[in-house]
Scaffold this active site. Structure first.
Site, PDB file in Angstrom:
ATOM      1  N   ASP A 170      93.828  22.446-101.433  1.00 29.98           N
ATOM      2  CA  ASP A 170      94.218  21.912-100.130  1.00 29.98           C
ATOM      3  C   ASP A 170      95.739  22.010-100.039  1.00 29.98           C
ATOM      4  O   ASP A 170      96.394  22.505-100.970  1.00 29.98           O
ATOM      5  CB  ASP A 170      93.724  20.468 -99.957  1.00 29.98           C
ATOM      6  CG  ASP A 170      93.352  20.154 -98.500  1.00 29.98           C
ATOM      7  OD1 ASP A 170      94.213  20.385 -97.621  1.00 29.98           O
ATOM      8  OD2 ASP A 170      92.229  19.696 -98.251  1.00 29.98           O
ATOM      9  N   VAL A 195      96.164  28.240 -96.377  1.00 29.71           N
ATOM     10  CA  VAL A 195      95.430  29.480 -96.125  1.00 29.71           C
ATOM     11  C   VAL A 195      96.081  30.350 -95.055  1.00 29.71           C
ATOM     12  O   VAL A 195      95.631  31.471 -94.815  1.00 29.71           O
ATOM     13  CB  VAL A 195      93.954  29.211 -95.769  1.00 29.71           C
ATOM     14  CG1 VAL A 195      93.235  28.529 -96.917  1.00 29.71           C
ATOM     15  CG2 VAL A 195      93.827  28.415 -94.467  1.00 29.71           C
ATOM     16  N   TYR A 226      89.016  27.402 -80.900  1.00 31.78           N
ATOM     17  CA  TYR A 226      88.148  27.049 -82.020  1.00 31.78           C
ATOM     18  C   TYR A 226      86.855  27.859 -81.982  1.00 31.78           C
ATOM     19  O   TYR A 226      86.417  28.411 -82.994  1.00 31.78           O
ATOM     20  CB  TYR A 226      87.843  25.554 -81.970  1.00 31.78           C
ATOM     21  CG  TYR A 226      87.084  25.018 -83.162  1.00 31.78           C
ATOM     22  CD1 TYR A 226      87.759  24.606 -84.307  1.00 31.78           C
ATOM     23  CD2 TYR A 226      85.705  24.893 -83.133  1.00 31.78           C
ATOM     24  CE1 TYR A 226      87.073  24.100 -85.403  1.00 31.78           C
ATOM     25  CE2 TYR A 226      85.006  24.388 -84.220  1.00 31.78           C
ATOM     26  CZ  TYR A 226      85.694  23.996 -85.357  1.00 31.78           C
ATOM     27  OH  TYR A 226      85.004  23.500 -86.431  1.00 31.78           O
ATOM     28  N   LYS A 279      85.469  30.495 -84.764  1.00 29.82           N
ATOM     29  CA  LYS A 279      84.209  30.301 -85.483  1.00 29.82           C
ATOM     30  C   LYS A 279      83.201  31.408 -85.176  1.00 29.82           C
ATOM     31  O   LYS A 279      82.441  31.825 -86.054  1.00 29.82           O
ATOM     32  CB  LYS A 279      83.624  28.929 -85.150  1.00 29.82           C
ATOM     33  CG  LYS A 279      84.480  27.772 -85.651  1.00 29.82           C
ATOM     34  CD  LYS A 279      84.703  27.816 -87.159  1.00 29.82           C
ATOM     35  CE  LYS A 279      85.422  26.585 -87.669  1.00 29.82           C
ATOM     36  NZ  LYS A 279      85.602  26.596 -89.139  1.00 29.82           N
TER      37      LYS A 279
END
Length: 249
Positions: free
Chosen positions: A36, A63, A154, A158
């Site tokens: 994390d 990331v 979003y 996804k």
């Protein structure tokens, strides 16, 4: 134990679905790198979980950085000897009408939720190809299937994760590597507990099963897809959504 001897990375592992997955897979014998952001509770979480089945190590990683993602996979391989399972879970939310998104806000959601998954999968695939085996599970969402107002960025991310997973699965299959994705519904979190009662009930009503999901239920799906029990499963998009995407009665 179903993951005995396996070495695993979970990004976004300090809370929620990620943390539940770390705990679940440790109990099944995996050694897990909880990854994390550097400023997260990840180090404390990993220390508390270490030895509850397998080893639990913390490695900081953002990331959105290719260099950090590549280092995460390389360091895991160096310390544990292999990278057998990767759960690409790190992500952020963001609600706004499409006309209200700034370029910066839109691109940040895409960069973490889609590009971050790609960076993680790319680094994992390179390592797994050298090993000749491995399993990647990408965290998508029910919004990889369905649209919802206020989620243009979003949902785009996804949806991209779902189809990218299929493509990576096709590429990786001849090299002994499986790639799948999961699509969680709304999961009961402290944030949702703070919603007004009517809003919470409206979310519950979206799920024919009659309740919100639990972190550990999503973790169980990741465990299955990552394990050898799913040895003939690749390119799948497993909805774990209490019937949300099935439709309305």
């Amino acid at each position: 134990m179903r993951l005995q001897g396996k070495n695993m990375i979970v990004t976004g592992g300090a809370s929620g679905i990620g943390l539940a997955t770390v705990a679940r897979c440790l109990k099944e014998g995996a050694n897990v790198v909880l990854s994390d952001l550097a400023g997260s509770d990840g180090a404390a979480r990993a220390k508390a979980l270490d030895g509850q089945g397998g080893r639990c190590l913390f490695m900081a990683c953002d990331v959105s950085s290719t260099a950090q993602v590549d280092a995460l996979v390389a360091d895991t391989s160096d310390r544990l000897g292999s990278v057998d399972i990767v759960f690409a879970n790190a992500g952020i939310g963001g609600l706004a009408d499409a006309t209200e998104y700034t370029d910066a806000d839109y691109l940040r959601i895409i960069d973490i939720n889609l590009n971050g998954v790609f960076r993680t999968a790319r680094a994992a695939l390179r390592q797994m190809y050298r090993q000749g085996s491995g399993s990647i599970v990408n965290c998508a969402s029910i919004l990889g299937t369905l649209g919802q107002s206020g989620t243009a960025a979003y949902s785009a991310a996804k949806g991209g994760v779902v189809n990218m997973t299929r493509t990576l699965a096709i590429e990786a299959a001849p090299r002994g590597v499986r790639v799948n994705s999961i699509g969680p519904g709304y999961v009961d979190t402290p944030l949702l507990k703070d919603l007004p009662g009517d809003m919470r009930q409206a979310l519950i009503a979206l799920h024919p099963i009659g309740r919100l999901g639990r972190d550990e239920e999503i973790a169980n799906a990741v465990l299955f897809l990552g394990s050898d029990e799913a040895s003939f499963v690749t390119g799948a998009y497993l909805l774990v959504d209490g019937g949300y995407a099935a439709g309305k009665s």
